[in-house]
Design a protein around this motif. Structure first.
Motif, short mmCIF file in Angstrom:
data_model
loop_
_atom_site.label_atom_id
_atom_site.label_comp_id
_atom_site.label_asym_id
_atom_site.label_seq_id
_atom_site.Cartn_x
_atom_site.Cartn_y
_atom_site.Cartn_z
N SER A 173 -13.17 1.88 10.62
CA SER A 173 -12.51 0.93 11.52
C SER A 173 -10.99 1.13 11.50
O SER A 173 -10.34 1.18 12.53
CB SER A 173 -12.87 -0.50 11.12
OG SER A 173 -12.01 -1.38 11.76
N ILE A 174 -10.44 1.28 10.30
CA ILE A 174 -8.98 1.45 10.18
C ILE A 174 -8.54 2.74 10.90
O ILE A 174 -7.61 2.72 11.72
CB ILE A 174 -8.55 1.49 8.68
CG1 ILE A 174 -8.80 0.13 8.04
CG2 ILE A 174 -7.09 1.92 8.54
CD1 ILE A 174 -8.70 0.10 6.53
N ILE A 175 -9.25 3.81 10.62
CA ILE A 175 -8.86 5.10 11.21
C ILE A 175 -9.01 5.06 12.73
O ILE A 175 -8.14 5.52 13.48
CB ILE A 175 -9.70 6.24 10.57
CG1 ILE A 175 -9.27 6.38 9.11
CG2 ILE A 175 -9.52 7.56 11.31
CD1 ILE A 175 -10.17 7.26 8.28
N ASN A 176 -10.08 4.42 13.17
CA ASN A 176 -10.32 4.30 14.61
C ASN A 176 -9.19 3.52 15.32
O ASN A 176 -8.70 3.93 16.37
CB ASN A 176 -11.67 3.59 14.80
CG ASN A 176 -12.08 3.63 16.25
OD1 ASN A 176 -11.91 4.64 16.92
ND2 ASN A 176 -12.60 2.51 16.75
N ILE A 177 -8.75 2.42 14.69
CA ILE A 177 -7.67 1.63 15.30
C ILE A 177 -6.39 2.47 15.37
O ILE A 177 -5.67 2.46 16.38
CB ILE A 177 -7.45 0.30 14.53
CG1 ILE A 177 -8.65 -0.62 14.76
CG2 ILE A 177 -6.17 -0.40 14.97
CD1 ILE A 177 -8.64 -1.91 13.96
N ALA A 237 -4.54 -4.66 8.79
CA ALA A 237 -4.55 -6.12 9.02
C ALA A 237 -5.61 -6.50 10.06
O ALA A 237 -6.34 -7.49 9.91
CB ALA A 237 -3.16 -6.58 9.46
N GLN A 238 -5.69 -5.67 11.10
CA GLN A 238 -6.65 -5.94 12.19
C GLN A 238 -8.09 -5.83 11.65
O GLN A 238 -8.93 -6.69 11.90
CB GLN A 238 -6.41 -4.89 13.29
CG GLN A 238 -6.98 -5.23 14.64
CD GLN A 238 -6.43 -6.55 15.17
OE1 GLN A 238 -5.26 -6.85 14.98
NE2 GLN A 238 -7.28 -7.32 15.81
N THR A 239 -8.33 -4.77 10.90
CA THR A 239 -9.67 -4.57 10.33
C THR A 239 -10.02 -5.70 9.37
O THR A 239 -11.15 -6.22 9.37
CB THR A 239 -9.71 -3.21 9.58
OG1 THR A 239 -9.34 -2.19 10.49
CG2 THR A 239 -11.09 -2.92 9.00
N SER A 240 -9.01 -6.10 8.60
CA SER A 240 -9.23 -7.19 7.65
C SER A 240 -9.68 -8.46 8.38
O SER A 240 -10.66 -9.10 8.02
CB SER A 240 -7.93 -7.44 6.89
OG SER A 240 -8.01 -8.61 6.14
N ASP A 241 -8.96 -8.79 9.46
CA ASP A 241 -9.31 -10.00 10.24
C ASP A 241 -10.73 -9.89 10.77
O ASP A 241 -11.52 -10.82 10.67
CB ASP A 241 -8.36 -10.15 11.43
CG ASP A 241 -7.10 -10.88 11.00
OD1 ASP A 241 -7.05 -11.31 9.84
OD2 ASP A 241 -6.17 -10.98 11.83
N ASN A 242 -11.05 -8.72 11.36
CA ASN A 242 -12.38 -8.55 11.96
C ASN A 242 -13.49 -8.67 10.92
O ASN A 242 -14.46 -9.40 11.12
CB ASN A 242 -12.49 -7.16 12.63
CG ASN A 242 -11.53 -7.05 13.80
OD1 ASN A 242 -11.03 -8.05 14.30
ND2 ASN A 242 -11.27 -5.82 14.24
#
Ligand code: PEP
Ligand code: MG
Length: 537
Positions: free
Chosen positions: A88-92, A105-110
């Motif tokens: 997810s992190i790499i994809n973002i 941060a985005q992955t963490s929230d999701n």
């Protein structure tokens, strides 16, 4: 070596490493990038560092809390390597062309939202772990320390500002000193640092990114030296040794009476903010507790402290003081001591606002809970009840009515309680002017010189800009103290001082001359004041 000057909140020398509490920096900014591969490599590097940190934490936890509890850090390591999380992190980073911090941060929230919405309680609990490992990654990526208020090694805390609730949460044994960029010497954080006997400076223009640097706090000239020269460290160490020697000398006064040469006895008590401070009071030979700021018990909680919790706390302090007087002030929430769960509307002038007894007499159930706890605790020691921020006779009368009702109820239900004194703080000019009407209603007066100075000379005690004008030696303040002491004597009640002025060595003689019966000071000031009083004629 760089030297920065500030105001002295608490005297003393501290030599150690800086630990910066960077509270502003908690938000993660979204930054557009052009080189996703570079961000991905930053992420992988941060992941490796986080893994090493977790290994260290695992080892430390095994020693401190045992194998079983340490396992959580193993779970964190597994989560950090989790394929979905990594993808997810790499994809973002790749698709949105954003910085690694933002992608984490985005992955963490999701992920945290996903876990929090699961049925299984165990899985719900994983939301916090995801946030934890993500914060760790973000901290590594942005090269900042986490903001936990517990520290593994003793350090000098540097922060923009510290609220009283943050200060009370800190492990006092791990703090060598405080330095804040903002703040005033009259703030409660400054008062706490004096209670903790920890050197502290406020209003110091410390640059950012000083974390991990060696520093010296000189709480005598108000300087903070960063990366001090070896010579400077040697001088500071010598000064520290002299200080310690001085403390030893003062300890000669342990067990001695606080009495002038002509036989006038002054009760020398300690100010405390929590049960944890009783040890300091005892070490410094306090003859009693002259001010227990009970609001700190409220500040430490996330909801109103129950009657039971309060009762246990007050009972514990009374028992620890072994029959010596323990004056507990009913909660003084409001002004600079705000608590979310009180839901106090923002005010234009909080110091003149909804505070202390004003809250208590508006939301009586909160007051009744505290008074019940105090009256029950009176059975177990020498407790006195003291009410702050009194301005009018009716406030005292209403408080006494409530107390009477509680006592009547206890008597009916056979709930034991002891004899206790009831007093008020004199900290508003209004209370000074009507002292003759208040005195017949109470057993004692205790002068809160911090607020009395603020309200008398119209100076916000929190305002750093006004420190030059905040003069507790102002003749108006001294005259008020004289009036109160005289009125107390006239009505046969005792008068004390529990504001910071009580520890002002230049005024001890004046206070004794005024007829003040009690001085309540931070524990570290007791021996110095006792020495002065014993040297007086
Ligand atoms: C004072 O005002 O002097 C006092 C002792 O109370 P506080 O500092 O907690 O307001
Ligand atoms: Mg006050």
């Amino acid at each position: 070596m760089d030297v920065y000057m500030g105001s002295i909140a608490s005297k003393g020398i501290a030599i150690g490493t800086i630990r910066e509490l960077d509270k502003k920096d908690n938000t993660v900014r979204r930054i557009s990038i052009t080189d996703p591969e570079r961000e991905i490599s930053r992420f992988h590097k941060a992941q490796q560092i986080a893994m090493v940190q977790l290994d260290d934490l695992y080892e430390l936890a095994k020693k401190e809390v045992g194998d079983e509890n340490a396992l959580i850090f193993d779970v964190h390591k597994m989560m950090l390597e989790d394929e979905d999380y990594n993808e997810s992190i790499i994809n973002i980073i790749q698709t949105q062309k954003v910085n690694a911090e933002y992608a984490v941060a985005q992955t963490s929230d999701n992920f945290a939202t996903m876990f929090a919405n699961m049925e299984d309680e165990y899985m719900q609990g994983r939301a916090a772990d995801i946030r934890d490992i993500s914060d760790r990654l973000i901290n590594v990526l942005s090269e900042r320390e986490d903001n936990a208020l517990t520290f593994n090694t003793p350090c000098i805390i540097v922060a923009d500002d510290l609220s009283p609730s943050e200060t009370v949460q800190m492990d006092k044994s791990k703090i060598l000193g405080f330095v804040t960029r903002k703040g005033s010497v009259n703030s409660h954080t400054a008062i706490l640092s004096r209670t903790m006997a920890v050197p502290a400076l406020v209003g110091v223009p410390v640059p950012i990114k000083v974390n991990g640097q060696k520093a010296i706090i000189n709480g005598f000239d108000g300087s903070l030296s960063i990366s001090p020269t070896p010579e400077k460290i040697t001088i500071a160490k010598k000064r520290l040794a002299v200080e310690n020697k001085q403390k030893e000398l003062l300890a000669e006064y342990k067990g001695k009476e606080t009495i002038t040469k002509s036989g006038k006895k002054i009760n020398l008590y300690a100010n405390i903010g929590s049960v944890g401070d009783v040890g300091l009071a005892l070490q410094n030979d306090a003859e009693g507790i002259g001010l227990f700021r009970s609001e700190f018990l409220y500040l430490e909680q996330s909801n109103y402290p129950s009657e039971e919790l309060q009762f246990k706390t007050y009972k514990q302090v009374a028992e620890m003081m072994g029959g010596r007087k323990v004056i507990i002030r009913t909660m003084d929430i409001g002004a600079d001591k705000q608590i979310d769960y009180f839901n106090i509307e923002p005010e234009e002038n909080p110091a003149l606002g909804y505070r202390a007894v004003r809250i208590c007499l508006t939301e009586e159930s909160i007051f009744r809970t505290q008074l019940r706890a105090l009256i029950r605790a009176s059975y177990f020691g020498n407790i006195s009840i003291m009410v702050p921020m009194i301005t009018s006779v009716w406030e005292v009368e209403r408080t006494k009515e409530i107390i009477k009702e509680i006592e009547a109820n206890f008597t009916k239900k056979n709930i034991p309680f002891g004899k206790y004194e009831f007093g008020i703080m004199i900290e508003t000019p209004a209370a000074v002017m009507i002292a003759d009407q208040l005195a017949p209603l109470v057993d004692f007066f205790s002068i809160g010189t911090n607020d009395l100075t603020q309200y008398t000379i119209a100076i916000d005690r929190q305002n750093q800009m006004l420190e030059r004008f905040y003069d507790p030696h102002h003749p108006a303040v001294l005259r008020m103290i004289e009036i109160i002491a005289a009125t107390g004597q006239q009505y046969g009640i005792w008068t004390g001082i529990c504001g910071e002025l009580a520890a002002d060595e230049e005024l001890t003689e004046t206070f004794v001359e005024y007829g003040i019966n009690e001085l309540s000071v931070s524990p570290a000031s007791i021996f110095a004041i006792r020495k002065i009083i014993r040297d007086l004629d």
